[in-house]
Design an enzyme around this catalytic site. Structure first.
Site, PDB file in Angstrom:
ATOM      1  N   ARG A 136     -56.559 -21.144  -3.310  1.00 47.14           N
ATOM      2  CA  ARG A 136     -56.812 -20.271  -2.160  1.00 47.14           C
ATOM      3  C   ARG A 136     -58.296 -20.375  -1.822  1.00 47.14           C
ATOM      4  O   ARG A 136     -59.128 -19.700  -2.419  1.00 47.14           O
ATOM      5  CB  ARG A 136     -56.431 -18.843  -2.536  1.00 47.14           C
ATOM      6  CG  ARG A 136     -56.386 -17.871  -1.370  1.00 47.14           C
ATOM      7  CD  ARG A 136     -56.255 -16.456  -1.875  1.00 47.14           C
ATOM      8  NE  ARG A 136     -57.532 -15.966  -2.378  1.00 47.14           N
ATOM      9  CZ  ARG A 136     -57.668 -15.186  -3.457  1.00 47.14           C
ATOM     10  NH1 ARG A 136     -56.625 -14.829  -4.175  1.00 47.14           N
ATOM     11  NH2 ARG A 136     -58.871 -14.759  -3.815  1.00 47.14           N
ATOM     12  N   HIS A 188     -58.571 -13.265  -0.693  1.00 47.11           N
ATOM     13  CA  HIS A 188     -57.183 -12.815  -0.827  1.00 47.11           C
ATOM     14  C   HIS A 188     -56.656 -12.305   0.513  1.00 47.11           C
ATOM     15  O   HIS A 188     -55.554 -12.635   0.934  1.00 47.11           O
ATOM     16  CB  HIS A 188     -57.091 -11.718  -1.889  1.00 47.11           C
ATOM     17  CG  HIS A 188     -55.733 -11.115  -2.016  1.00 47.11           C
ATOM     18  ND1 HIS A 188     -54.652 -11.804  -2.511  1.00 47.11           N
ATOM     19  CD2 HIS A 188     -55.271  -9.872  -1.694  1.00 47.11           C
ATOM     20  CE1 HIS A 188     -53.576 -11.022  -2.495  1.00 47.11           C
ATOM     21  NE2 HIS A 188     -53.933  -9.845  -2.004  1.00 47.11           N
ATOM     22  N   TYR A 220     -65.365 -12.360  -8.065  1.00 45.20           N
ATOM     23  CA  TYR A 220     -64.584 -12.774  -9.233  1.00 45.20           C
ATOM     24  C   TYR A 220     -64.471 -14.282  -9.419  1.00 45.20           C
ATOM     25  O   TYR A 220     -63.815 -14.746 -10.345  1.00 45.20           O
ATOM     26  CB  TYR A 220     -63.173 -12.158  -9.181  1.00 45.20           C
ATOM     27  CG  TYR A 220     -62.414 -12.403  -7.888  1.00 45.20           C
ATOM     28  CD1 TYR A 220     -61.698 -13.586  -7.681  1.00 45.20           C
ATOM     29  CD2 TYR A 220     -62.398 -11.449  -6.877  1.00 45.20           C
ATOM     30  CE1 TYR A 220     -61.002 -13.802  -6.513  1.00 45.20           C
ATOM     31  CE2 TYR A 220     -61.710 -11.659  -5.699  1.00 45.20           C
ATOM     32  CZ  TYR A 220     -61.001 -12.830  -5.518  1.00 45.20           C
ATOM     33  OH  TYR A 220     -60.315 -13.047  -4.348  1.00 45.20           O
TER      34      TYR A 220
END
Length: 322
Positions: A221, A225, A234
């Site tokens: 990805r 998100h 993160y």
């Protein structure tokens, strides 16, 4: 060429949807950047009579199936739970809760076989969904019934901010299929030709009575998100850069050029088509939607309950008094 054109168009559509979310035209948008090979491959592997069970991140798969882009974005705009006709497009409503649609795909596939059709169902799930009980129940049921269903796990590395290494200790997510007697395969999810080849084999084998498949596509990805997420909290920039060098569209373009199947004129035509497509979406979503508030009560039950009838009447009175 078809896969390349759809991937270019899908990415431009996805970029436009992200911009619309930032402008407040959409409530949120979960980008598909970097996962185009998986989603276009899934759409192309199916016949028009097959069923697709998508998640909230699979808008590119939906437009690749020919669904109106504005109808695809209706859910993310907040206008309705589903903006397109699932039966007409043989595409289930986009699923927001993780993995709940996997059992639906198994049930539909089994039901179609009982009716004597050769319909196959393909369920798209993320790596995070494989940690949900619904996913395991769906695989167990599919294995027992030998249902003609294919589960495509788009392993993009993260379930929001949780890396795959903290979700599962197995060497790969494909191992989860083995435990239920389901044929499991892994594929480079950024190699469009490989994804299409594996999914076509899986779909046709399931159609012929070979039983369910689980295909784990290793992808990434590249974006957040959702449009409300900050992935820098993160994961590192170096990690994202590593995967950008494996961009599925750039890889397919390079392969097609090496084989003499793609020219500069072809790439310009695909880009122009994608720009026109995005412009159409932008224009059509520039105005406020025309909503029918009482439609909220439609399709809740086949026969409306007394409670719903009362709520509909109460809403009608409030609207008339405005």
């Amino acid at each position: 060429m078809t896969a390349y054109r759809k991937m270019v168009l899908g990415r431009r559509f996805d970029e436009q949807a992200t911009t619309l979310a930032r402008q407040g035209r959409l409530a949120v948008h979960p980008a598909s950047l970097g996962q185009e090979a998986c989603q276009v491959g899934a759409a192309l592997a199916l016949r028009a009579t097959d069923w697709l069970f998508p998640t909230y991140r699979d808008c590119v798969a939906l437009v690749s199936r020919g669904i109106d882009p504005v109808e695809v974005l209706t859910l993310l705009r907040g206008d309705a739970h589903c903006g397109y006709d699932p039966v007409r497009h043989r595409t289930a409503p986009q699923c927001t809760p993780l993995a709940t649609h996997a059992a639906h795909a198994t049930g539909l596939a089994h039901g179609e076989r009982l009716k004597g059709t050769d319909t196959v169902a393909l369920a798209l799930v993320g790596d995070g969904a494989t940690s949900e009980g619904d996913f395991h129940e769906a695989l167990n049921l599919a294995g027992v019934l030998k249902a003609p269903v294919v589960f495509l796990v788009q392993n993009n590395g993260y379930a929001i901010s949780v890396p795959r290494s903290e979700q599962c200790a197995a060497p790969s997510l494909a191992y989860k299929g083995v435990g239920y007697g389901i044929r499991a395969e892994q594929v480079d999810g950024n190699d469009a030709a490989a994804v299409l080849a594996v999914l076509t084999t899986a779909v046709e084998d399931a159609r012929a009575g070979g039983g369910p498949w689980l295909v784990e596509a290793h992808t990434y990805r590249m974006g957040p998100h959702t449009s409300a997420d900050d992935p820098s909290r993160y994961r590192t920039a170096a990690e994202a850069d590593h995967w950008r060098e494996r961009d599925p569209i750039a890889r397919l373009e390079s392969e097609l050029r090496d084989r003499g199947l793609l020219t500069d004129a072809d790439t310009k035509a695909a880009t122009a088509e994608a720009e026109a497509y995005a412009a159409g979406v932008r224009e059509r979503l520039s105005g406020d939607p025309e909503l029918a508030p009482q439609a909220l009560f439609d399709h809740v039950f086949a026969a409306p309950s007394a409670h719903l009838v009362g709520q509909r009447a109460s809403l009608r009175v409030r609207l008339e008094d405005r």
